[in-house]
Write a protein that holds these residues in place. Structure first.
Motif, PDB file in Angstrom:
ATOM      1  N   SER A   1       0.829  -1.202   0.000  1.00  0.00           N
ATOM      2  CA  SER A   1       0.000   0.000   0.000  1.00  0.00           C
ATOM      3  C   SER A   1       0.866   1.256   0.000  1.00  0.00           C
ATOM      4  O   SER A   1       1.971   1.274   0.559  1.00  0.00           O
ATOM      5  CB  SER A   1      -0.944   0.003   1.201  1.00  0.00           C
ATOM      6  N   GLU A   2       0.313   2.305  -0.619  1.00  0.00           N
ATOM      7  CA  GLU A   2       1.048   3.568  -0.703  1.00  0.00           C
ATOM      8  C   GLU A   2       0.055   4.694  -0.955  1.00  0.00           C
ATOM      9  O   GLU A   2      -0.910   4.539  -1.698  1.00  0.00           O
ATOM     10  CB  GLU A   2       2.067   3.513  -1.848  1.00  0.00           C
ATOM     11  N   VAL A   3       0.298   5.836  -0.311  1.00  0.00           N
ATOM     12  CA  VAL A   3      -0.475   7.042  -0.570  1.00  0.00           C
ATOM     13  C   VAL A   3       0.514   8.129  -0.956  1.00  0.00           C
ATOM     14  O   VAL A   3       1.468   8.396  -0.227  1.00  0.00           O
ATOM     15  CB  VAL A   3      -1.296   7.483   0.659  1.00  0.00           C
ATOM     16  N   ARG A   4       0.261   8.738  -2.114  1.00  0.00           N
ATOM     17  CA  ARG A   4       1.115   9.830  -2.570  1.00  0.00           C
ATOM     18  C   ARG A   4       0.278  11.099  -2.713  1.00  0.00           C
ATOM     19  O   ARG A   4      -0.829  11.059  -3.230  1.00  0.00           O
ATOM     20  CB  ARG A   4       1.766   9.498  -3.910  1.00  0.00           C
ATOM     21  N   ARG A   5       0.838  12.207  -2.254  1.00  0.00           N
ATOM     22  CA  ARG A   5       0.234  13.518  -2.459  1.00  0.00           C
ATOM     23  C   ARG A   5       1.055  14.177  -3.544  1.00  0.00           C
ATOM     24  O   ARG A   5       2.187  14.579  -3.328  1.00  0.00           O
ATOM     25  CB  ARG A   5       0.288  14.323  -1.153  1.00  0.00           C
ATOM     26  N   ASN A   6       0.470  14.269  -4.761  1.00  0.00           N
ATOM     27  CA  ASN A   6       1.249  14.564  -5.959  1.00  0.00           C
ATOM     28  C   ASN A   6       2.358  13.511  -6.075  1.00  0.00           C
ATOM     29  O   ASN A   6       2.090  12.328  -6.154  1.00  0.00           O
ATOM     30  CB  ASN A   6       1.784  15.992  -5.944  1.00  0.00           C
ATOM     31  N   ASP A   7       3.603  13.936  -6.014  1.00  0.00           N
ATOM     32  CA  ASP A   7       4.701  12.973  -6.149  1.00  0.00           C
ATOM     33  C   ASP A   7       5.329  12.597  -4.811  1.00  0.00           C
ATOM     34  O   ASP A   7       6.312  11.849  -4.775  1.00  0.00           O
ATOM     35  CB  ASP A   7       5.793  13.555  -7.068  1.00  0.00           C
ATOM     36  N   THR A   8       4.769  13.085  -3.722  1.00  0.00           N
ATOM     37  CA  THR A   8       5.361  12.852  -2.404  1.00  0.00           C
ATOM     38  C   THR A   8       4.680  11.664  -1.729  1.00  0.00           C
ATOM     39  O   THR A   8       3.459  11.667  -1.526  1.00  0.00           O
ATOM     40  CB  THR A   8       5.206  14.090  -1.511  1.00  0.00           C
ATOM     41  N   VAL A   9       5.466  10.671  -1.376  1.00  0.00           N
ATOM     42  CA  VAL A   9       4.930   9.506  -0.662  1.00  0.00           C
ATOM     43  C   VAL A   9       4.695   9.899   0.799  1.00  0.00           C
ATOM     44  O   VAL A   9       5.582  10.452   1.453  1.00  0.00           O
ATOM     45  CB  VAL A   9       5.900   8.314  -0.748  1.00  0.00           C
ATOM     46  N   LEU A  10       3.499   9.606   1.287  1.00  0.00           N
ATOM     47  CA  LEU A  10       3.178   9.877   2.690  1.00  0.00           C
ATOM     48  C   LEU A  10       3.633   8.681   3.517  1.00  0.00           C
ATOM     49  O   LEU A  10       2.952   7.663   3.609  1.00  0.00           O
ATOM     50  CB  LEU A  10       1.672  10.126   2.849  1.00  0.00           C
ATOM     51  N   ASP A  11       4.793   8.818   4.140  1.00  0.00           N
ATOM     52  CA  ASP A  11       5.380   7.708   4.879  1.00  0.00           C
ATOM     53  C   ASP A  11       4.862   7.670   6.307  1.00  0.00           C
ATOM     54  O   ASP A  11       3.985   8.450   6.699  1.00  0.00           O
ATOM     55  CB  ASP A  11       6.905   7.778   4.849  1.00  0.00           C
ATOM     56  N   ALA A  12       5.420   6.766   7.099  1.00  0.00           N
ATOM     57  CA  ALA A  12       4.946   6.592   8.477  1.00  0.00           C
ATOM     58  C   ALA A  12       5.067   7.875   9.281  1.00  0.00           C
ATOM     59  O   ALA A  12       4.196   8.200  10.094  1.00  0.00           O
ATOM     60  CB  ALA A  12       5.735   5.460   9.150  1.00  0.00           C
TER      61      ALA A  12
ATOM     62  N   VAL B   1      -5.417  12.655  10.141  1.00  0.00           N
ATOM     63  CA  VAL B   1      -5.664  12.253   8.753  1.00  0.00           C
ATOM     64  C   VAL B   1      -5.737  13.494   7.862  1.00  0.00           C
ATOM     65  O   VAL B   1      -5.087  13.563   6.811  1.00  0.00           O
ATOM     66  CB  VAL B   1      -6.975  11.445   8.636  1.00  0.00           C
ATOM     67  N   ARG B   2      -6.546  14.467   8.279  1.00  0.00           N
ATOM     68  CA  ARG B   2      -6.724  15.666   7.454  1.00  0.00           C
ATOM     69  C   ARG B   2      -5.422  16.449   7.323  1.00  0.00           C
ATOM     70  O   ARG B   2      -5.110  16.984   6.253  1.00  0.00           O
ATOM     71  CB  ARG B   2      -7.821  16.538   8.056  1.00  0.00           C
ATOM     72  N   ARG B   3      -4.660  16.511   8.397  1.00  0.00           N
ATOM     73  CA  ARG B   3      -3.391  17.231   8.341  1.00  0.00           C
ATOM     74  C   ARG B   3      -2.422  16.525   7.398  1.00  0.00           C
ATOM     75  O   ARG B   3      -1.720  17.168   6.617  1.00  0.00           O
ATOM     76  CB  ARG B   3      -2.792  17.345   9.741  1.00  0.00           C
ATOM     77  N   THR B   4      -2.399  15.206   7.454  1.00  0.00           N
ATOM     78  CA  THR B   4      -1.503  14.450   6.582  1.00  0.00           C
ATOM     79  C   THR B   4      -1.881  14.609   5.122  1.00  0.00           C
ATOM     80  O   THR B   4      -1.014  14.760   4.253  1.00  0.00           O
ATOM     81  CB  THR B   4      -1.540  12.953   6.966  1.00  0.00           C
ATOM     82  N   LEU B   5      -3.186  14.606   4.826  1.00  0.00           N
ATOM     83  CA  LEU B   5      -3.634  14.706   3.440  1.00  0.00           C
ATOM     84  C   LEU B   5      -3.499  16.116   2.885  1.00  0.00           C
ATOM     85  O   LEU B   5      -3.549  16.310   1.671  1.00  0.00           O
ATOM     86  CB  LEU B   5      -5.095  14.256   3.332  1.00  0.00           C
ATOM     87  N   GLY B   6      -3.356  17.122   3.761  1.00  0.00           N
ATOM     88  CA  GLY B   6      -3.065  18.466   3.294  1.00  0.00           C
ATOM     89  C   GLY B   6      -4.245  19.390   3.163  1.00  0.00           C
ATOM     90  O   GLY B   6      -4.082  20.583   2.927  1.00  0.00           O
ATOM     91  N   ARG B   7      -5.472  18.850   3.269  1.00  0.00           N
ATOM     92  CA  ARG B   7      -6.645  19.717   3.235  1.00  0.00           C
ATOM     93  C   ARG B   7      -7.790  19.005   3.934  1.00  0.00           C
ATOM     94  O   ARG B   7      -7.968  17.785   3.805  1.00  0.00           O
ATOM     95  CB  ARG B   7      -7.025  20.138   1.820  1.00  0.00           C
TER      96      ARG B   7
ATOM     97  N   ALA C   1       4.779  10.893   8.196  1.00  0.00           N
ATOM     98  CA  ALA C   1       3.723  11.828   7.785  1.00  0.00           C
ATOM     99  C   ALA C   1       2.403  11.510   8.466  1.00  0.00           C
ATOM    100  O   ALA C   1       1.628  12.417   8.799  1.00  0.00           O
ATOM    101  CB  ALA C   1       3.556  11.784   6.269  1.00  0.00           C
ATOM    102  N   TRP C   2       2.121  10.226   8.706  1.00  0.00           N
ATOM    103  CA  TRP C   2       0.861   9.820   9.340  1.00  0.00           C
ATOM    104  C   TRP C   2       0.912   9.993  10.848  1.00  0.00           C
ATOM    105  O   TRP C   2      -0.147  10.034  11.495  1.00  0.00           O
ATOM    106  CB  TRP C   2       0.542   8.372   8.992  1.00  0.00           C
ATOM    107  N   GLY C   3       2.099  10.077  11.417  1.00  0.00           N
ATOM    108  CA  GLY C   3       2.209  10.272  12.862  1.00  0.00           C
ATOM    109  C   GLY C   3       2.179   8.974  13.639  1.00  0.00           C
ATOM    110  O   GLY C   3       3.075   8.682  14.426  1.00  0.00           O
ATOM    111  N   TYR C   4       1.154   8.173  13.437  1.00  0.00           N
ATOM    112  CA  TYR C   4       1.055   6.846  14.040  1.00  0.00           C
ATOM    113  C   TYR C   4       0.146   6.003  13.158  1.00  0.00           C
ATOM    114  O   TYR C   4      -0.414   6.490  12.150  1.00  0.00           O
ATOM    115  CB  TYR C   4       0.582   6.904  15.487  1.00  0.00           C
TER     116      TYR C   4
END
Length: 944
Positions: free
Chosen positions: A728-739, A789-795, A741-744
């Protein structure tokens, strides 16, 4: 220095230093950056300043303005504009690419919003063909092409007043910002939401009007903001011109929605929009997202997603709405329905959820009340404000609710007697809470007498509750105790449990203020236990704060800080301003005891501001006295002024210093008197009597405290690319949201749950992700997790809240492999299903029941697709392809006997009995090892 043709500006560029610094780094990391924002928001000026700063990086910096290129000109018009800037003999994409394919260059393309269709693919083609090219674009809407980073230009903050002064001095060189006009300038900038064009147009009036006169005319800013630069583009000469331009770019459904949104005076929710807006045959959320993308609707920071129109946009939208009263009527109906549904849910486990919802919708409800008042709809206004007063009490909105009640009761027109009595009861109670004993008695005494005469069994208990509070405020603690005990006794007899809990904690507070700490402790612990049992979060936080106060006055700082910290943690996210004010007050006293005087003063000022906002003058006096003790070591005259003002409040209210606080107040007064000469003391005391509370305490005036600063969730508008099949992977544009970025781990799990769940309630989410949590723990854990979640996703609006349910917002730009697979399966595109499936669902996420269920469903979809396509290939005679597909099915599920059987059959059709036998033996061994069984007779018969 790079060659180029950047526009030359004759006026100064004000502010934006942080944005320039951030954008300089973003342009280094991304080859396409688009500045987005509403018309007049400063995109062009920022782009000029940024491009000028970036000159040393590039061999050439070219500016292409598309303002005069018409939408009907299409690709040819855009190419002509590019060719003119690049001095090309022919306006073709090939010629443009040849010119830009040399050394590093920056192409600035201004005003793209009206030519998105031709400009977006052309820029994409240029970036692919010219590897050393970087593009900086400005547009009211992102271009929507791969690799783009959209940066929403925020309104001006602190620099707004500097911009106003700069432009005012340009219009009248003698103008200066002074202490007398500073608040008017700040009000102008705040009411114009920091929009640069609007501020500049307002400042242009300085030769004719004072800042105060300009501010007073901003209710009709479209008429005022008309003195633009004659050399500016036509659409930037007046505010209406700028907004006309933006309006013209909208499709009819978006125009209809924007006009209807004008009935919201401040923040509003998706639910409110869907209740108020009527779009013929079009989806409201889809149109709302389009307006957000067009920079005409702002997304606001908060636990729940809210939206807001800039004030100038709202006024323009109201002009476009015209005389249509439908949206106003639907807003009023929505507000009343919401308040009435909440009425029976404001105690017990549902309390905080409904208080949260009412907090989110507070501006919409207030707008409905004000609308009824302005239309002289007495009964409707009374019904709504009566429903609103109890949640206003729980949330500490005493003053606002009282103001509305007073206005409603003054309306002419018939109102049912019982409803009017309810309004008078509410007004009297709020007046009592604010320390206005005379007004409270005017409304309450006769009402309770009438209700007792009519046989209302609860009237006596409610009257005793009020009278006990009156006695407490007068310092008549024995009488207060007698009345409180009788009140508790009556509520026990009547069996009204939530009223009993409140009577117990209220007497506990009275005993605390009387200095009877042991009795207070006993009562408050009983109350807290009851609140914990029935799930009433407001009462739990309140009783915890009062227990912290008991420990403070006992001298146990360790216990006090723990309890007060807990109360603060409960009250802050739940918007419980009264509890928060008490907790901050006591924490300020604890900080002072520990010698942290600056921290003490800060906490006490925060508490004071909350009490001032609610109009609770009784507690304001206590805060001023506490601030006096904190100020004593540094400024004895200030301490005297604070004590004097507090004494004036107490004289007016008829309330002495509470017994538990009296010794400290007396000691502070004595110390201040001893430190100052009699003359200085008398002067300071007189100043305290005549100064305002803001001046005495050194806090901002009420108008500033109540202002609603505009905050935008994100400046970068980025798409999401989500992969859940396989790794699994979540990218915001080209940036991978790693562990990190999610905080926990939990926020990532919540995100994937919402992706696949559809609209779900908090309780449904809790049952899956926090199955063993109590109601209070679930609420705290969920909202903390959702915020992350919202902070990690950027909006914030990636996760919406509508109709009491949370949902992933599919109207925003994103890709999701599971959704693609499900769409392909629904369309019968078997090959695409197989191509998308790169592995089991969330195979790298720790197992939870909902993940296992979802994983199995997707496995079955993949398996059915494999088998169906393999069968189809076999039917078409494409045997080798069919065998390969069945082999994939066996690799996916080694125990899938039907796939083994099909492979055996196909080998036999090919005449390869040896291969068929090998397949059969492999199946036999596998079944014996894993299931202790043998192949079915149907399979065995193939080799007979």
């Amino acid at each position: 220095m790079a060659e180029g043709n950047l526009p030359v500006r004759l006026s100064s560029f004000v502010g934006r230093e942080s944005e320039l610094a951030e954008l300089a780094e973003l342009v280094r990391a991304h080859r396409l950056v688009t500045l987005t924002g509403p018309g007049g928001g400063g995109k062009t000026r920022l782009a000029v300043a940024l491009a000028d700063r970036l000159r040393p990086r590039y061999a050439a910096v070219r500016w292409v303005g598309l303002a005069t290129t018409g939408p009907m000109d299409g690709a040819a018009g855009v190419l002509t504009a590019l060719a003119d800037v690049l001095e090309l003999p022919e306006a073709t994409s090939e010629a443009v690419m040849r010119r830009l394919s040399g050394g590093p260059s920056l192409l600035v393309v201004d005003n793209c919003e009206h030519v998105l269709e031709p400009i977006a693919p052309l820029i994409g083609e240029l970036l692919r063909s010219c590897p050393k090219l970087t593009v900086l674009a400005t547009s009211q809407e992102a271009l929507g092409i791969a690799g783009e980073l959209a940066f929403a230009v925020p309104p001006l903050a602190e620099a707004a007043t500097r911009l106003f002064v700069d432009r005012a001095q340009a219009a009248s060189y003698t103008f200066e910002r002074t202490e007398a006009n500073a608040s008017d300038i700040a009000e102008i900038c705040a009411r114009l939401d920091g929009v640069p064009l609007a501020i500049e147009l307002a400042a242009a009036w300085i030769p004719t009007l004072s800042p105060a006169q300009i501010a007073s005319r901003l209710d009709d800013s479209l008429a005022v903001l008309t003195r633009g630069d004659r050399e500016a583009m036509p659409r930037h000469r007046t505010l209406r011109d700028a907004l006309d331009w933006s309006w013209g770019l909208l499709d009819p459904p978006e125009q209809e929605l924007l006009a209807q949104l004008s009935v919201f005076p401040a923040n509003f929710s998706v639910d409110a929009v869907e209740a108020v807006a009527v779009l013929r045959g079009h989806d409201v959320l889809q149109s709302l997202s389009r307006l957000v993308n067009r920079s005409l609707v702002m997304v606001e920071q908060g636990d729940e997603v809210q939206y807001r129109l800039l004030n100038v946009v709202r006024q323009y939208a109201a002009y476009r709405l015209g005389s249509d009263t439908g949206p106003v009527q639907r807003l009023a109906a929505y507000a009343l329905d919401l308040v009435e549904r909440a009425a029976d849910r404001l105690e017990g486990e549902e309390q905080q959820d409904w208080l949260d919802l009412l907090f989110v919708e507070r501006h919409t409800i207030r707008a409905a009340v004000i609308g009824h008042i302005e239309r002289h709809e007495a009964e409707a206004a009374t019904r709504l404000v009566v429903g609103l007063w109890w949640p206003s009490y729980l949330l500490g909105w005493y003053q606002d609710a009282r103001d509305m009640l007073e206005r409603v009761l003054a309306l002419p027109g018939p109102v049912p007697a019982e409803l009017r009595a309810d309004a008078q009861m509410a007004l009297g109670t709020l007046a009592h809470l604010q320390g206005d004993a005379e007004l409270a008695a005017t409304h309450l005494r006769a009402l309770f007498t009438a209700q007792k005469a009519a046989g209302d069994p609860t009237a006596e208990a409610r009257e005793l509750h009020w009278l006990g509070g009156v006695a407490m405020r007068r310092g008549e603690y024995d009488e207060s105790r007698r009345l409180g005990l009788r009140c508790i006794e009556l509520w026990r007899e009547l069996g009204v449990e939530w009223k009993l809990s409140r009577a117990i904690d209220y007497l506990g507070m009275r005993e605390l203020l009387a200095g009877e700490l042991d009795h207070a402790d006993e009562l408050l612990r009983e109350a807290r236990a009851r609140y914990e049992q029935d799930g009433a979060g407001e009462g739990l936080a309140w009783s915890t704060a009062l227990l912290g106060a008991v420990e403070h006055y006992r001298g146990d700082s360790a216990a006090a800080n723990i309890l007060l910290g807990q109360a603060r943690q409960l009250a802050e996210p739940a918007h419980q301003t009264v509890t928060l004010a008490w907790a901050l007050h006591l924490l300020g006293l604890e900080a002072r005891k520990a010698g942290r005087l600056t921290e003490s003063a800060d906490l006490l000022i925060q508490s004071l501001q909350l009490h001032l906002n609610s109009g609770n003058r009784w507690r304001v006096a206590s805060l001023l006295e506490s601030l006096a003790t904190t100020a004593l070591s540094d400024d004895q005259a200030k301490a005297v002024r604070l004590l004097s003002h507090a004494a004036a409040i107490r004289t007016k209210l008829g309330t002495p210093v509470p017994a538990v606080e009296a010794a400290e107040v007396a000691s502070t007064l004595d110390a201040a008197r001893a430190a100052l000469t009699p003359e200085v003391f008398r002067t300071a005391w007189t100043e305290g009597e005549v100064f305002t509370v803001d001046k005495v305490a050194g806090v901002e005036p009420n108008v500033r405290r109540n202002a609603l600063p505009l905050t935008i969730v994100e400046t970068r508008i980025e798409s999401l690319h989500i992969q859940a099949l396989g790794s699994s992977e979540v990218r915001r544009n080209d940036t991978v949201l790693d562990a990190a970025a999610w905080g926990y781990a939990k926020p990532r799990e919540l995100f994937f749950y919402l992706l696949g769940s559809g609209p779900v309630t908090k309780d449904q989410i809790g049952a899956e992700l926090w199955p063993d949590a109590s109601a209070q723990t679930l609420r705290n854990s969920f909202h903390t997790c959702l915020h992350q979640v919202r902070r990690t996703l950027g909006r914030s609006d990636w996760i919406t809240f509508r109709g009491g349910r949370y949902e992933f917002n599919r109207t925003l730009e994103h890709t999701y492999d599971v959704a693609d697979l499900e769409g392909a399966a629904e369309a019968g595109d078997l090959a695409r299903v197989i191509a998308i499936y790169q592995g089991d669902y969330l195979i790298d996420v720790a197992g939870a029941a909902w993940i296992d269920e979802r994983r199995e469903t997707l496995r079955q979809t993949f398996e059915r697709s494999l088998l169906a396509l393999a069968d189809a290939r076999a039917t078409d005679g494409r045997v080798e392809e069919s065998i390969d597909l069945y082999q994939r099915a066996v690799s996916h599920d080694p125990l899938l006997e039907s796939a083994h059987r099909a492979i055996i059959s196909l080998h036999l059709i090919q005449g390869d009995r040896a291969a068929a036998v090998r397949q059969y033996k492999a199946l036999t061994e596998l079944l014996a090892t894993e299931l202790q069984t043998t192949p079915s007779p149907q399979t065995t018969a193939l080799l007979s």
